[in-house]
Write an enzyme that holds these catalytic residues in place. Structure first.
Site, short mmCIF file in Angstrom:
data_model
loop_
_atom_site.label_atom_id
_atom_site.label_comp_id
_atom_site.label_asym_id
_atom_site.label_seq_id
_atom_site.Cartn_x
_atom_site.Cartn_y
_atom_site.Cartn_z
CE1 TYR A 158 -3.74 2.38 0.12
CE2 TYR A 158 -2.71 3.24 2.11
CZ TYR A 158 -3.65 3.35 1.11
OH TYR A 158 -4.50 4.44 1.06
CE LYS A 162 -3.65 5.41 -2.00
NZ LYS A 162 -4.62 5.92 -3.00
#
Ligand code: NDP
Ligand code: 8X3
Length: 261
Positions: A158, A162
């Site tokens: 994650y 990002k």
């Protein structure tokens, strides 16, 4: 001076819940024409109704799965049938799947996060860009995260996608320099939406723990910020914005009030 969003065309991905749904309502309240995309069309219908009631000039919704190019391109074809230009594109669809360490990670979670947060953003942007270039003053607002700036245990993929979102935003900003199209990333810290329920696969106890004893950001906080970014005058581009709740000083420094006995 503030630029009016009245009658502007605003496209929000991931509009069926959380930031996306609140953003649709907030742009609706500004009198914009709002276009919604996500996989859960029943939820989009509900958000469309709320957006109309908030004051939108018009509201349109269509199923969209950003993890496939055919779905994204079919969505873009449908958008072209509504309007020849988009004034604001909000690349919001995304989320985390699992919080396992690298050693314990699952292929399906890794693949889902790469598909939706990274490739999904690329696919939507590529498909919608022709409706924005030639429209100076338009804005692409990508939803990143504090996780793209600071790594944490159990966040490897994650945080990675990002971080990629941040670099993709910067590349696009450079590529579009001279067209008048603005590009920026809005990077929130933790906010209470469906995010943690999705991440922890419906485990409410685990999801509630993320926010326990804090006053987290709300979806409306992010929606208001997006309206503010899009309504700056055309010569102003908000390139990067990190927004956290006051209780979250840093990813590992969160103030939690203990419940009184
Ligand atoms: P939610 O889970 O409430 O919303 C996620 C949205 O993304 C839903 O509307 C969902 O719709 C949509 N979505 C997921 N997969 C797809 C797909 N394949 N195609 C199209 N739409 C999809 O969480 P948030 O509102 O919190 O998350 C929005 C964004 O904000 C995400 O990018 C997330 O990473 C980011 N973010 C969230 C933070 C938080 O703490 N909440 C903090 C920082 C960033 P559907 O399931 O109907 O397709
Ligand atoms: C979501 C915020 O801190 O849970 O992007 O990763 S965090």
């Amino acid at each position: 001076m503030k630029t009016s969003l009245k009658n502007k065309w605003v496209l929000v991905t991931g509009a069926s819940s959380g930031f996306g749904a609140a953003t649709a309502r907030a742009f609706g309240a500004e009198g914009a024409n709002v276009i919604l995309g996500a996989r859960r069309v029943d939820r989009l219908a509900q958000v469309a109704d709320e957006t109309k009631k908030a004051g939108a000039a018009s509201v349109h919704f269509h199923g969209l799965d950003v993890t496939t190019t055919p779905s994204t391109n079919a969505f873009a074809d449908w958008v072209r049938g509504l309007t020849p230009k988009i004034d604001v594109l909000i690349n919001n669809a995304g989320g985390a799947h699992g919080a396992d360490t690298v050693a314990n990670g699952r292929d399906e979670d890794w693949e889902a996060m790469v598909q939706v947060n990274l490739l999904g953003l690329m696919r939507v942007t590529r498909a919608i860009l022709p409706l924005m270039v030639g429209n100076p003053g338009s804005s692409i607002l990508n939803i990143g995260s504090i996780a793209g700036r600071v790594a944490y245990e159990g966040g490897s993929v994650y945080c990675g996608v990002k971080a990629a979102e941040l670099q993709i935003t910067k590349s696009l900003r450079l590529e579009l320099c001279g067209t008048g199209v603005r590009v920026g990333t809005i990077d929130p810290g933790f906010a209470e939406t469906e995010f943690s329920m999705v991440r922890f696969k419906g485990d409410k106890g685990r999801s509630d723990k993320v926010y326990e004893g804090t006053e987290p950001l709300t979806a409306e906080d992010i929606a208001e910020t997006l309206v503010w970014c899009a309504s700056r005058p055309p010569h102003v581009c908000i390139d990067e914005l990190l927004i956290k709740c006051t209780d979250q000083a840093a990813i590992h420094k969160v103030h939690r009030r203990t419940a009184k006995a």
